[in-house]
Design a protein around this motif. Structure first.
Motif, PDB file in Angstrom:
ATOM      1  N   LYS A 151       0.815  -1.210   0.000  1.00  0.00           N
ATOM      2  CA  LYS A 151       0.000   0.000   0.000  1.00  0.00           C
ATOM      3  C   LYS A 151       0.854   1.268   0.000  1.00  0.00           C
ATOM      4  CE  LYS A 151      -3.364   2.902   0.709  1.00  0.00           C
ATOM      5  NZ  LYS A 151      -4.206   3.342  -0.414  1.00  0.00           N
ATOM      6  N   THR A 152       1.943   1.296   0.761  1.00  0.00           N
ATOM      7  CA  THR A 152       2.681   2.533   0.985  1.00  0.00           C
ATOM      8  C   THR A 152       3.872   2.725   0.063  1.00  0.00           C
ATOM      9  OG1 THR A 152       4.017   1.457   2.711  1.00  0.00           O
ATOM     10  CG2 THR A 152       1.995   2.586   3.408  1.00  0.00           C
ATOM     11  N   SER A 153       4.343   1.663  -0.592  1.00  0.00           N
ATOM     12  CA  SER A 153       5.489   1.833  -1.486  1.00  0.00           C
ATOM     13  C   SER A 153       5.148   2.726  -2.668  1.00  0.00           C
ATOM     14  CB  SER A 153       5.969   0.465  -1.988  1.00  0.00           C
ATOM     15  OG  SER A 153       4.932  -0.215  -2.679  1.00  0.00           O
ATOM     16  N   SER A 154       3.882   2.765  -3.067  1.00  0.00           N
ATOM     17  CA  SER A 154       3.487   3.646  -4.174  1.00  0.00           C
ATOM     18  C   SER A 154       3.640   5.115  -3.792  1.00  0.00           C
ATOM     19  CB  SER A 154       2.045   3.353  -4.583  1.00  0.00           C
ATOM     20  OG  SER A 154       1.169   3.524  -3.489  1.00  0.00           O
ATOM     21  N   PHE A 155       3.394   5.447  -2.514  1.00  0.00           N
ATOM     22  CA  PHE A 155       3.601   6.828  -2.071  1.00  0.00           C
ATOM     23  C   PHE A 155       5.067   7.220  -2.174  1.00  0.00           C
ATOM     24  CE2 PHE A 155       4.889   9.574   1.486  1.00  0.00           C
ATOM     25  CZ  PHE A 155       4.175  10.722   1.169  1.00  0.00           C
ATOM     26  N   VAL A 156       5.943   6.349  -1.714  1.00  0.00           N
ATOM     27  CA  VAL A 156       7.381   6.615  -1.834  1.00  0.00           C
ATOM     28  C   VAL A 156       7.779   6.717  -3.296  1.00  0.00           C
ATOM     29  CG1 VAL A 156       9.685   5.725  -1.303  1.00  0.00           C
ATOM     30  CG2 VAL A 156       7.836   5.470   0.362  1.00  0.00           C
ATOM     31  N   ALA A 157       7.213   5.859  -4.143  1.00  0.00           N
ATOM     32  CA  ALA A 157       7.541   5.892  -5.567  1.00  0.00           C
ATOM     33  C   ALA A 157       7.096   7.205  -6.210  1.00  0.00           C
ATOM     34  CB  ALA A 157       6.879   4.707  -6.274  1.00  0.00           C
ATOM     35  N   LEU A 158       5.943   7.723  -5.819  1.00  0.00           N
ATOM     36  CA  LEU A 158       5.472   8.989  -6.382  1.00  0.00           C
ATOM     37  C   LEU A 158       6.388  10.144  -5.987  1.00  0.00           C
ATOM     38  CD1 LEU A 158       1.622   8.630  -5.830  1.00  0.00           C
ATOM     39  CD2 LEU A 158       2.818   8.690  -8.022  1.00  0.00           C
ATOM     40  N   ILE A 159       6.795  10.187  -4.720  1.00  0.00           N
ATOM     41  CA  ILE A 159       7.717  11.242  -4.279  1.00  0.00           C
ATOM     42  C   ILE A 159       9.067  11.098  -4.980  1.00  0.00           C
ATOM     43  CG2 ILE A 159       8.883  12.261  -2.308  1.00  0.00           C
ATOM     44  CD1 ILE A 159       5.918  12.744  -2.278  1.00  0.00           C
ATOM     45  N   ALA A 160       9.563   9.874  -5.080  1.00  0.00           N
ATOM     46  CA  ALA A 160      10.846   9.648  -5.738  1.00  0.00           C
ATOM     47  C   ALA A 160      10.773   9.972  -7.220  1.00  0.00           C
ATOM     48  CB  ALA A 160      11.293   8.198  -5.538  1.00  0.00           C
ATOM     49  N   LEU A 161       9.660   9.660  -7.867  1.00  0.00           N
ATOM     50  CA  LEU A 161       9.506   9.977  -9.285  1.00  0.00           C
ATOM     51  C   LEU A 161       9.521  11.482  -9.514  1.00  0.00           C
ATOM     52  CD1 LEU A 161       8.985   9.059 -12.178  1.00  0.00           C
ATOM     53  CD2 LEU A 161       6.536   9.043 -11.658  1.00  0.00           C
ATOM     54  N   GLY A 162       8.882  12.227  -8.638  1.00  0.00           N
ATOM     55  CA  GLY A 162       8.949  13.685  -8.747  1.00  0.00           C
ATOM     56  C   GLY A 162      10.364  14.215  -8.584  1.00  0.00           C
ATOM     57  N   GLY A 163      11.121  13.612  -7.641  1.00  0.00           N
ATOM     58  CA  GLY A 163      12.510  14.019  -7.483  1.00  0.00           C
ATOM     59  C   GLY A 163      13.365  13.653  -8.675  1.00  0.00           C
ATOM     60  N   LEU A 164      13.123  12.485  -9.265  1.00  0.00           N
ATOM     61  CA  LEU A 164      13.889  12.076 -10.443  1.00  0.00           C
ATOM     62  C   LEU A 164      13.639  12.994 -11.627  1.00  0.00           C
ATOM     63  CD1 LEU A 164      13.431   8.199 -10.255  1.00  0.00           C
ATOM     64  CD2 LEU A 164      15.569   9.454  -9.945  1.00  0.00           C
ATOM     65  N   GLN A 165      12.423  13.434 -11.802  1.00  0.00           N
ATOM     66  CA  GLN A 165      12.119  14.318 -12.922  1.00  0.00           C
ATOM     67  C   GLN A 165      12.710  15.704 -12.749  1.00  0.00           C
ATOM     68  OE1 GLN A 165       7.844  14.141 -13.242  1.00  0.00           O
ATOM     69  NE2 GLN A 165       7.909  12.278 -14.486  1.00  0.00           N
ATOM     70  N   GLY A 166      13.092  16.054 -11.525  1.00  0.00           N
ATOM     71  CA  GLY A 166      13.729  17.346 -11.289  1.00  0.00           C
ATOM     72  C   GLY A 166      15.245  17.325 -11.424  1.00  0.00           C
ATOM     73  N   ILE A 167      15.831  16.149 -11.651  1.00  0.00           N
ATOM     74  CA  ILE A 167      17.284  16.042 -11.812  1.00  0.00           C
ATOM     75  C   ILE A 167      17.643  16.323 -13.270  1.00  0.00           C
ATOM     76  CG2 ILE A 167      19.264  14.491 -11.676  1.00  0.00           C
ATOM     77  CD1 ILE A 167      17.855  13.021  -9.440  1.00  0.00           C
ATOM     78  N   PRO A 168      18.528  17.263 -13.530  1.00  0.00           N
ATOM     79  CA  PRO A 168      18.910  17.549 -14.928  1.00  0.00           C
ATOM     80  C   PRO A 168      19.534  16.322 -15.593  1.00  0.00           C
ATOM     81  CG  PRO A 168      19.650  19.298 -13.469  1.00  0.00           C
ATOM     82  CD  PRO A 168      19.183  18.177 -12.589  1.00  0.00           C
ATOM     83  N   GLN A 169      19.107  16.049 -16.794  1.00  0.00           N
ATOM     84  CA  GLN A 169      19.611  14.877 -17.513  1.00  0.00           C
ATOM     85  C   GLN A 169      21.068  15.048 -17.901  1.00  0.00           C
ATOM     86  OE1 GLN A 169      17.211  13.888 -20.894  1.00  0.00           O
ATOM     87  NE2 GLN A 169      18.272  11.943 -21.298  1.00  0.00           N
ATOM     88  N   GLU A 170      21.527  16.314 -17.966  1.00  0.00           N
ATOM     89  CA  GLU A 170      22.919  16.553 -18.349  1.00  0.00           C
ATOM     90  C   GLU A 170      23.891  15.956 -17.334  1.00  0.00           C
ATOM     91  OE1 GLU A 170      20.616  18.800 -18.162  1.00  0.00           O
ATOM     92  OE2 GLU A 170      20.263  19.447 -20.252  1.00  0.00           O
ATOM     93  N   LEU A 171      23.486  15.919 -16.061  1.00  0.00           N
ATOM     94  CA  LEU A 171      24.382  15.387 -15.035  1.00  0.00           C
ATOM     95  C   LEU A 171      24.595  13.889 -15.211  1.00  0.00           C
ATOM     96  CD1 LEU A 171      23.075  17.327 -11.907  1.00  0.00           C
ATOM     97  CD2 LEU A 171      25.082  17.834 -13.308  1.00  0.00           C
ATOM     98  N   THR A 172      23.526  13.166 -15.466  1.00  0.00           N
ATOM     99  CA  THR A 172      23.675  11.721 -15.678  1.00  0.00           C
ATOM    100  C   THR A 172      24.423  11.423 -16.970  1.00  0.00           C
ATOM    101  OG1 THR A 172      21.492  11.678 -16.732  1.00  0.00           O
ATOM    102  CG2 THR A 172      21.585  11.224 -14.371  1.00  0.00           C
ATOM    103  N   GLU A 173      24.196  12.232 -17.992  1.00  0.00           N
ATOM    104  CA  GLU A 173      24.930  12.039 -19.242  1.00  0.00           C
ATOM    105  C   GLU A 173      26.415  12.331 -19.056  1.00  0.00           C
ATOM    106  OE1 GLU A 173      22.990  14.536 -22.013  1.00  0.00           O
ATOM    107  OE2 GLU A 173      21.259  13.206 -22.308  1.00  0.00           O
TER     108      GLU A 173
END
Length: 310
Positions: free
Chosen positions: A183-205
């Motif tokens: 039940k609760t892992s989806s909440f963590v996944a939603l918060i983490a997904l929002g954080g991942l989308q805020g990370i510039p792709q240039e850094l990982t590249e």
């Protein structure tokens, strides 16, 4: 003949502009009043009631002032200590499990793949489902007579007869942990997904250009930048885990009985039974204050740990 001179009118007092700080305080005033009425007053009222005897099953006692006697009684209340232990163990396992499942789920939903939309839909479903409904679904899955899990275990010849998950203290705790993590892992996944989308792709590249593989790039680039989002998710999950009531109550009712006390009875369930079943409002208020103190202490320790790490 002298001519009387009329008195000069006093200049109108000019109002000073509020300024940005004054305007901000004025705009925050309604929210502050709502906070005081909805949160602050009930908290103070609960603290006040915890200092008095107020038991509807013993009305002849009245409501005498007893000070901190309820809090002293907790130290000798075996059922309170059992509920506190269950709550802390439950919180430690389920919070850790929700992150171990939720963060990889967010990575799959964030990856550049055709299946990411399917992963996002699967991620939203447990979060949007009411907790009691989720508990009833897993109560059917773990049922000892006609549950789906028992049916699969018997068909695969992993067990000779159906397992009574919800009547065994150890297995009931395991069923509760699985239900809560789902039940609760989806909440963590939603918060983490929002954080991942805020990370510039240039850094990982840039990390890939420097020769880092995906695992190294995750632990050295992505995870440090994702830490603030995960810290917020941890605080919310820790508080909700300590104050949980609906999932264990709907799944097991706080049972089964083990050593005279419920094997899955949390502080939330014990407070509910003390207040609404035993009608002891004074001791129930003291238990509520104790639960608030435990939640506040754990949150403060975590925030201090985060600041020390920074």
């Amino acid at each position: 003949m002298t001519q009387k001179t009329s008195a000069l009118p006093r200049p109108a007092r000019q109002r000073r502009p509020l300024g940005e700080e004054g305007l901000a305080l004025l705009m925050l005033l309604p929210a502050a009043l709502i906070f005081a009425g909805v949160l602050l007053y009930p908290m103070l009222n609960t603290l006040y009631n915890s200092l008095f005897v107020n038991s509807l099953t013993e009305p002849y006692l009245g409501t005498p002032f007893v000070g901190l006697r309820h809090y002293a009684d907790m130290l000798h209340d075996a059922r309170f200590l059992n509920a506190l232990r269950n709550t802390l163990v439950y919180g430690l396992i389920t919070v850790s499990g929700s992150f171990l499942v939720g963060v990889p789920m967010a990575l799959v939903a964030h990856a550049d793949s055709r299946l990411k939309w399917l992963a996002r839909v699967a991620m939203l479903l447990p979060w949007a489902m009411p907790p009691v409904f989720s508990a009833l679904i897993f109560q059917w899955l773990f049922n000892g007579q006609y549950g789906l899990i028992n049916d699969l275990l018997v068909r695969l010849h992993l067990v000779a007869r159906p397992v009574a998950f919800l009547t065994s203290p150890l297995l009931a705790g395991l069923a509760l942990v699985v239900t809560v993590i789902w039940k609760t892992s989806s909440f963590v996944a939603l918060i983490a997904l929002g954080g991942l989308q805020g990370i510039p792709q240039e850094l990982t590249e840039a990390a890939e250009v420097d020769g880092a593989n995906r695992v190294q790039g995750f632990f050295r680039v992505t995870l440090p930048l994702l830490a603030p989002a995960l810290a917020v998710a941890f605080i919310f999950r820790a508080i909700s885990a300590l104050q949980v009531f609906d999932l264990p109550y709907a799944l097991t009712g706080g049972g089964p009985v083990a050593l005279q006390y419920g094997a899955t009875e949390t502080l939330g369930i014990y407070i509910y039974r003390t207040t609404l079943e035993f009608l002891d409002f004074g001791y129930g208020a003291a238990l509520s204050v104790a639960l608030f103190a435990v939640s506040l202490a754990i949150t403060a320790l975590y925030i201090r740990f985060i600041r020390g790490a920074e």
